[in-house]
Design a protein around this motif. Structure first.
Motif, PDB file in Angstrom:
ATOM      1  N   VAL A  31      49.699 -45.270  54.241  1.00 34.84           N
ATOM      2  CA  VAL A  31      48.485 -44.302  54.277  1.00 34.84           C
ATOM      3  C   VAL A  31      47.750 -44.051  54.627  1.00 34.84           C
ATOM      4  O   VAL A  31      47.280 -45.038  55.491  1.00 34.84           O
ATOM      5  N   PRO A  32      47.164 -42.736  55.574  1.00 34.75           N
ATOM      6  CA  PRO A  32      46.207 -42.667  56.377  1.00 34.75           C
ATOM      7  C   PRO A  32      45.223 -43.155  55.955  1.00 34.75           C
ATOM      8  O   PRO A  32      44.522 -42.628  55.152  1.00 34.75           O
ATOM      9  N   ALA A  33      44.417 -44.196  57.202  1.00 37.69           N
ATOM     10  CA  ALA A  33      43.102 -45.095  55.871  1.00 37.69           C
ATOM     11  C   ALA A  33      41.611 -44.391  57.396  1.00 37.69           C
ATOM     12  O   ALA A  33      40.969 -44.319  55.549  1.00 37.69           O
ATOM     13  N   GLN A  34      41.081 -43.153  57.581  1.00 42.54           N
ATOM     14  CA  GLN A  34      40.462 -42.803  58.275  1.00 42.54           C
ATOM     15  C   GLN A  34      40.417 -41.393  57.606  1.00 42.54           C
ATOM     16  O   GLN A  34      38.936 -40.880  56.472  1.00 42.54           O
ATOM     17  N   ALA A  35      41.095 -40.810  57.034  1.00 37.12           N
ATOM     18  CA  ALA A  35      40.799 -39.112  56.865  1.00 37.12           C
ATOM     19  C   ALA A  35      40.856 -38.641  55.691  1.00 37.12           C
ATOM     20  O   ALA A  35      42.153 -39.577  55.234  1.00 37.12           O
ATOM     21  N   ASP A  36      40.800 -38.129  54.530  1.00 39.47           N
ATOM     22  CA  ASP A  36      40.799 -37.369  53.996  1.00 39.47           C
ATOM     23  C   ASP A  36      41.546 -36.325  53.863  1.00 39.47           C
ATOM     24  O   ASP A  36      41.319 -35.275  54.142  1.00 39.47           O
ATOM     25  N   VAL A  37      42.802 -36.455  54.070  1.00 34.47           N
ATOM     26  CA  VAL A  37      43.843 -35.704  54.521  1.00 34.47           C
ATOM     27  C   VAL A  37      43.999 -34.752  52.818  1.00 34.47           C
ATOM     28  O   VAL A  37      44.266 -32.937  53.666  1.00 34.47           O
ATOM     29  N   PRO A  38      44.205 -34.749  51.652  1.00 33.12           N
ATOM     30  CA  PRO A  38      43.952 -33.316  51.297  1.00 33.12           C
ATOM     31  C   PRO A  38      42.723 -32.553  50.886  1.00 33.12           C
ATOM     32  O   PRO A  38      43.574 -31.454  51.294  1.00 33.12           O
ATOM     33  N   ALA A  39      41.694 -32.935  51.841  1.00 32.66           N
ATOM     34  CA  ALA A  39      41.311 -31.879  52.374  1.00 32.66           C
ATOM     35  C   ALA A  39      41.569 -31.069  53.184  1.00 32.66           C
ATOM     36  O   ALA A  39      40.915 -29.971  53.465  1.00 32.66           O
ATOM     37  N   LEU A  40      42.161 -31.641  54.410  1.00 36.00           N
ATOM     38  CA  LEU A  40      42.161 -31.198  55.126  1.00 36.00           C
ATOM     39  C   LEU A  40      43.458 -29.992  55.312  1.00 36.00           C
ATOM     40  O   LEU A  40      42.879 -28.900  55.336  1.00 36.00           O
ATOM     41  N   PHE A  41      44.124 -30.267  54.181  1.00 33.34           N
ATOM     42  CA  PHE A  41      44.994 -28.784  53.909  1.00 33.34           C
ATOM     43  C   PHE A  41      44.488 -27.371  52.529  1.00 33.34           C
ATOM     44  O   PHE A  41      45.009 -26.421  52.167  1.00 33.34           O
ATOM     45  N   ARG A  42      43.047 -28.401  51.934  1.00 32.59           N
ATOM     46  CA  ARG A  42      42.357 -27.313  51.184  1.00 32.59           C
ATOM     47  C   ARG A  42      41.571 -26.273  51.738  1.00 32.59           C
ATOM     48  O   ARG A  42      41.076 -24.682  52.010  1.00 32.59           O
TER      49      ARG A  42
END
Length: 187
Positions: A31-42
Protein backbone atom coordinates in the motif's frame (compact mmCIF):
# COMPACT_ATOMS: atom_id res chain seq x y z
CA UNK A 1 -18.33 6.87 -14.28
CA UNK A 2 -18.90 10.27 -12.79
CA UNK A 3 -17.12 13.02 -10.92
CA UNK A 4 -17.71 12.72 -7.18
CA UNK A 5 -19.49 15.96 -6.37
CA UNK A 6 -20.84 15.67 -2.84
CA UNK A 7 -19.13 15.26 0.50
CA UNK A 8 -21.06 11.99 0.94
CA UNK A 9 -19.77 10.57 -2.39
CA UNK A 10 -16.21 11.59 -1.57
CA UNK A 11 -16.53 10.05 1.92
CA UNK A 12 -17.81 6.83 0.31
CA UNK A 13 -14.75 6.81 -1.97
CA UNK A 14 -12.43 7.38 1.01
CA UNK A 15 -14.08 4.42 2.77
CA UNK A 16 -13.62 2.26 -0.35
CA UNK A 17 -9.92 3.20 -0.40
CA UNK A 18 -9.56 2.27 3.27
CA UNK A 19 -11.32 -1.06 2.64
CA UNK A 20 -9.01 -1.77 -0.30
CA UNK A 21 -5.89 -0.84 1.66
CA UNK A 22 -6.97 -3.11 4.53
CA UNK A 23 -7.64 -5.94 2.02
CA UNK A 24 -4.16 -5.48 0.49
CA UNK A 25 -2.46 -5.34 3.89
CA UNK A 26 -4.15 -8.56 5.06
CA UNK A 27 -2.72 -10.29 1.97
CA UNK A 28 0.77 -8.89 2.43
CA UNK A 29 0.48 -6.67 -0.66
CA UNK A 30 1.92 -3.15 -0.86
CA UNK A 31 0.00 0.00 0.00
CA UNK A 32 1.29 3.55 -0.55
CA UNK A 33 3.73 4.54 2.17
CA UNK A 34 3.81 8.31 1.84
CA UNK A 35 0.33 9.70 1.20
CA UNK A 36 -2.94 9.75 3.12
CA UNK A 37 -4.85 8.42 0.12
CA UNK A 38 -8.33 8.48 1.72
CA UNK A 39 -7.85 12.21 2.44
CA UNK A 40 -7.16 12.83 -1.26
CA UNK A 41 -10.59 11.43 -2.10
CA UNK A 42 -12.30 13.60 0.53
CA UNK A 43 -10.69 16.72 -0.98
CA UNK A 44 -12.98 18.25 -3.65
CA UNK A 45 -9.94 19.94 -5.25
CA UNK A 46 -8.68 16.57 -6.53
CA UNK A 47 -11.85 16.04 -8.64
CA UNK A 48 -12.08 12.31 -7.92
CA UNK A 49 -14.28 10.11 -10.10
CA UNK A 50 -16.19 6.96 -9.30
CA UNK A 51 -17.58 3.97 -11.14
CA UNK A 52 -21.09 3.22 -9.94
CA UNK A 53 -23.45 0.37 -10.71
CA UNK A 54 -27.02 0.55 -9.43
CA UNK A 55 -25.94 3.26 -6.98
CA UNK A 56 -23.06 1.21 -5.56
CA UNK A 57 -19.52 2.60 -5.79
CA UNK A 58 -17.33 -0.10 -7.35
CA UNK A 59 -14.16 1.89 -8.05
CA UNK A 60 -12.69 5.33 -7.60
CA UNK A 61 -9.73 7.21 -9.03
CA UNK A 62 -8.31 10.66 -9.67
CA UNK A 63 -8.16 11.34 -13.41
CA UNK A 64 -5.99 14.30 -14.41
CA UNK A 65 -4.71 15.84 -17.59
CA UNK A 66 -0.96 15.70 -17.20
CA UNK A 67 1.73 17.26 -19.41
CA UNK A 68 3.95 14.28 -18.74
CA UNK A 69 5.43 12.31 -15.91
CA UNK A 70 9.12 12.06 -15.21
CA UNK A 71 9.10 8.76 -17.13
CA UNK A 72 6.78 9.60 -20.02
CA UNK A 73 6.99 12.19 -22.74
CA UNK A 74 4.10 14.30 -23.88
CA UNK A 75 0.59 14.94 -22.65
CA UNK A 76 -1.64 12.20 -21.30
CA UNK A 77 -4.65 11.36 -19.22
CA UNK A 78 -3.19 10.19 -15.92
CA UNK A 79 -5.21 7.79 -13.82
CA UNK A 80 -4.10 8.32 -10.28
CA UNK A 81 -5.00 6.39 -7.17
CA UNK A 82 -7.20 3.77 -8.84
CA UNK A 83 -8.95 1.64 -6.22
CA UNK A 84 -11.59 -1.03 -6.75
CA UNK A 85 -13.93 -2.49 -4.20
CA UNK A 86 -12.31 -5.67 -2.84
CA UNK A 87 -13.42 -9.01 -4.26
CA UNK A 88 -14.99 -7.56 -7.41
CA UNK A 89 -14.68 -9.21 -10.83
CA UNK A 90 -11.89 -8.27 -13.24
CA UNK A 91 -14.55 -6.76 -15.51
CA UNK A 92 -14.36 -3.55 -13.49
CA UNK A 93 -10.71 -3.06 -14.46
CA UNK A 94 -11.61 -3.81 -18.08
CA UNK A 95 -14.40 -1.18 -17.99
CA UNK A 96 -12.03 1.38 -16.46
CA UNK A 97 -9.49 0.60 -19.20
CA UNK A 98 -12.05 1.06 -21.99
CA UNK A 99 -13.43 4.22 -20.41
CA UNK A 100 -9.98 5.79 -19.86
CA UNK A 101 -8.87 5.06 -23.42
CA UNK A 102 -12.07 6.63 -24.79
CA UNK A 103 -11.91 9.66 -22.47
CA UNK A 104 -8.30 10.35 -23.45
CA UNK A 105 -9.21 10.18 -27.15
CA UNK A 106 -12.16 12.55 -26.63
CA UNK A 107 -9.78 14.96 -24.84
CA UNK A 108 -7.34 14.76 -27.79
CA UNK A 109 -4.73 13.11 -25.59
CA UNK A 110 -2.69 10.32 -27.19
CA UNK A 111 -2.16 8.18 -24.07
CA UNK A 112 -3.39 7.14 -20.68
CA UNK A 113 -0.68 6.64 -18.06
CA UNK A 114 -0.85 5.02 -14.66
CA UNK A 115 1.42 3.55 -12.03
CA UNK A 116 0.92 0.36 -10.02
CA UNK A 117 2.77 -0.21 -6.76
CA UNK A 118 5.56 -2.73 -7.30
CA UNK A 119 7.98 -3.00 -4.40
CA UNK A 120 9.79 -5.98 -6.00
CA UNK A 121 10.86 -6.97 -9.50
CA UNK A 122 8.05 -6.85 -12.05
CA UNK A 123 8.53 -10.57 -12.74
CA UNK A 124 7.82 -11.48 -9.09
CA UNK A 125 4.37 -12.55 -7.98
CA UNK A 126 1.83 -11.18 -7.25
CA UNK A 127 2.64 -8.06 -9.34
CA UNK A 128 3.52 -10.22 -12.37
CA UNK A 129 0.00 -11.71 -12.46
CA UNK A 130 -1.58 -8.24 -12.24
CA UNK A 131 0.67 -6.90 -15.00
CA UNK A 132 -0.21 -9.88 -17.25
CA UNK A 133 -3.91 -9.11 -16.82
CA UNK A 134 -3.33 -5.43 -17.58
CA UNK A 135 -1.26 -6.15 -20.70
CA UNK A 136 -4.02 -8.51 -21.85
CA UNK A 137 -6.34 -5.50 -21.61
CA UNK A 138 -4.07 -3.37 -23.81
CA UNK A 139 -1.76 -1.65 -21.31
CA UNK A 140 1.96 -1.49 -22.13
CA UNK A 141 4.54 -1.78 -19.37
CA UNK A 142 7.10 1.02 -19.54
CA UNK A 143 9.43 -0.28 -16.85
CA UNK A 144 9.54 0.58 -13.18
CA UNK A 145 10.94 3.22 -10.92
CA UNK A 146 9.99 5.76 -8.29
CA UNK A 147 6.40 6.94 -8.56
CA UNK A 148 5.05 10.39 -7.80
CA UNK A 149 5.04 9.69 -4.06
CA UNK A 150 8.43 7.97 -4.00
CA UNK A 151 7.06 4.41 -3.88
CA UNK A 152 8.48 2.05 -6.50
CA UNK A 153 5.92 1.41 -9.22
CA UNK A 154 5.32 -0.27 -12.54
CA UNK A 155 4.76 2.35 -15.23
CA UNK A 156 1.87 1.73 -17.62
CA UNK A 157 0.66 3.32 -20.85
CA UNK A 158 -2.51 2.76 -22.83
CA UNK A 159 -3.17 4.13 -26.30
CA UNK A 160 -6.14 6.49 -26.49
CA UNK A 161 -8.90 5.17 -28.72
CA UNK A 162 -12.45 6.33 -29.34
CA UNK A 163 -14.78 3.51 -28.46
CA UNK A 164 -18.07 4.03 -30.23
CA UNK A 165 -20.91 2.33 -28.43
CA UNK A 166 -19.10 2.27 -25.10
CA UNK A 167 -21.96 4.22 -23.53
CA UNK A 168 -24.01 1.01 -23.69
CA UNK A 169 -21.60 -0.44 -21.09
CA UNK A 170 -20.49 2.61 -19.15
CA UNK A 171 -21.75 6.16 -19.05
CA UNK A 172 -19.40 9.08 -18.58
CA UNK A 173 -20.23 12.16 -16.53
CA UNK A 174 -16.70 13.10 -15.59
CA UNK A 175 -15.59 16.72 -15.80
CA UNK A 176 -12.86 17.23 -18.38
CA UNK A 177 -9.74 16.47 -16.34
CA UNK A 178 -7.65 19.49 -15.44
CA UNK A 179 -3.90 19.82 -15.22
CA UNK A 180 -2.82 18.01 -12.11
CA UNK A 181 -0.88 19.82 -9.40
CA UNK A 182 2.52 18.19 -8.86
CA UNK A 183 1.70 17.05 -5.35
CA UNK A 184 -1.50 15.13 -6.06
CA UNK A 185 -2.84 11.98 -7.58
CA UNK A 186 0.01 9.58 -8.43
CA UNK A 187 -0.84 5.92 -8.17
Amino acid sequence: MRTLRTDAERAEAAALVQDRQRWLTLRGLPVPAQADVPALFRDPQTNPAGLFEDGKLLACMIPARDPGLSWGEGPCLRLGRVHTLPDQPEDITRLITLWASDLAARQNLPLVRAEVLARHALQAEPIAALLRRLTDMGWDIRGSGPGREGDRGARLELTAERRNGLSALIGCRVHAPEMAPDDRGGT
